[in-house]
Design an enzyme around this catalytic site. Structure first.
Site, PDB file in Angstrom:
ATOM      1  N   ASP A  67       0.816  -1.214   0.000  1.00 36.89           N
ATOM      2  CA  ASP A  67       0.000   0.000   0.000  1.00 36.89           C
ATOM      3  C   ASP A  67       0.852   1.269   0.000  1.00 36.89           C
ATOM      4  OD1 ASP A  67       0.988  -0.379   2.555  1.00 36.89           O
ATOM      5  OD2 ASP A  67      -0.963  -0.711   3.479  1.00 36.89           O
ATOM      6  N   ASN A 136      -7.480  -2.504  14.217  1.00 35.07           N
ATOM      7  CA  ASN A 136      -8.872  -2.839  13.890  1.00 35.07           C
ATOM      8  C   ASN A 136      -8.962  -4.063  12.975  1.00 35.07           C
ATOM      9  OD1 ASN A 136      -8.006  -1.846  11.444  1.00 35.07           O
ATOM     10  ND2 ASN A 136      -9.424  -0.115  11.370  1.00 35.07           N
ATOM     11  N   HIS A 138      -7.228  -4.448  10.100  1.00 33.17           N
ATOM     12  CA  HIS A 138      -6.983  -4.216   8.666  1.00 33.17           C
ATOM     13  C   HIS A 138      -5.705  -4.911   8.217  1.00 33.17           C
ATOM     14  CE1 HIS A 138      -4.816  -0.125   9.549  1.00 33.17           C
ATOM     15  NE2 HIS A 138      -3.901  -0.994   9.221  1.00 33.17           N
ATOM     16  N   GLU A 143      -9.566  -1.752   5.153  1.00 33.43           N
ATOM     17  CA  GLU A 143     -10.217  -1.442   6.424  1.00 33.43           C
ATOM     18  C   GLU A 143     -11.475  -2.299   6.603  1.00 33.43           C
ATOM     19  OE1 GLU A 143      -8.713   0.309   8.532  1.00 33.43           O
ATOM     20  OE2 GLU A 143      -8.281   2.378   7.932  1.00 33.43           O
TER      21      GLU A 143
END
Ligand code: GLP
Length: 242
Positions: A67, A136, A138, A143
């Protein structure tokens, strides 16, 4: 799924680097999927040590990063391109044209995602994908959501993700709001996934991802569907597997 827990970070780094160097020795033309964040840094440092000893060469290796932030120039100190140069690329003999990272500053980001997917398709398959995890759940910048995308796409970062990454920026406002990320389809297509987590704050999310229900609201849980995942955890992140 092979879950390994290490007493010290040094042991984890050596194990992770050992898996990567073992692959490159058997296949000098290996395609590596690379990750950023604090988690893989120790492994990159170990790879650089092994390289400096003359025990490994990256001359024929190709790499794809997961990313990149949108809107940061490549030479911004917090772009993932700069991160990779700082922690790995500038220290090894990987030819510049063989390291791929989405261009978060491209004039047309949709076109950039398509270009990245074409490069990935040309490479056929990532042999080993290094993967961390967000608090979280991801992976890359995929996400939690009611649906996930397969290919490279633009994401709006969750505020919790921006807050977690604000430690690297002067202010929260300076953290980009969007990023480009490989999709979960591409990640899961890798032959082997090296999933790494460190620290007590990752213990619960890692345990839930690897043992709980598979759901898109916890992207790392999709790893349960992959036939060849090696999990490297430090003692704190692996606490709930003991
Ligand atoms: C970042 C990256 C992820 C990384 C995660 C965890 O936002 N996009 O690829 O796995 O967050 O980062 P860290 O390793 O610093 O905890």
């Amino acid at each position: 799924m092979n879950i390994l827990t290490f007493k010290t970070n040094e042991e984890l780094n050596e194990a992770g680097a050992g898996i990567i160097t073992g692959l490159i020795r058997t296949n000098p033309r290996a395609v590596l999927g690379l990750a950023t964040g604090s988690t893989p840094i120790g492994i990159y440092e170990e790879l650089v040590r092994v390289y400096r000893k003359g025990l490994i060469s990256f001359k024929s290796v190709t790499t794809f990063n997961l990313d990149e932030y949108a809107g940061l120039p490549a030479d911004h100190p917090e772009s993932y391109r700069s991160f990779m140069e700082r922690h790995l690329f500038s220290h090894i003999d990987l030819p510049a044209g063989q390291s791929h990272i989405p261009d978060g500053n491209a004039p047309d980001l949709e076109a950039e995602c398509k270009r990245y997917d074409r490069l990935l398709e040309d490479a056929k398959q990532i042999d080993l994908q290094i993967l961390g995890v967000g608090h979280n759940g991801h992976i890359g910048f995929n996400e939690p959501d009611h649906a996930l995308r397969s290919g490279t796409h633009i994401v709006k970062l969750r505020e919790t993700t921006r807050e977690a990454n604000a430690r690297f920026f002067p202010t929260l406002d300076a953290v980009p709001t969007h990023a480009l990320t490989m999709g979960v389809g591409t990640i899961l297509k890798a032959k082997t996934i090296l999933f790494i987590a460190r620290g007590a704050d990752k213990a619960e999310i890692v345990h839930e991802a690897l043992t709980g229900p598979i759901r898109t609201e916890l992207p790392a849980s999709l790893l349960q569907t992959h036939p060849n995942v090696v999990v490297l955890l430090d003692a704190e992140a692996g606490r709930l597997f003991a």
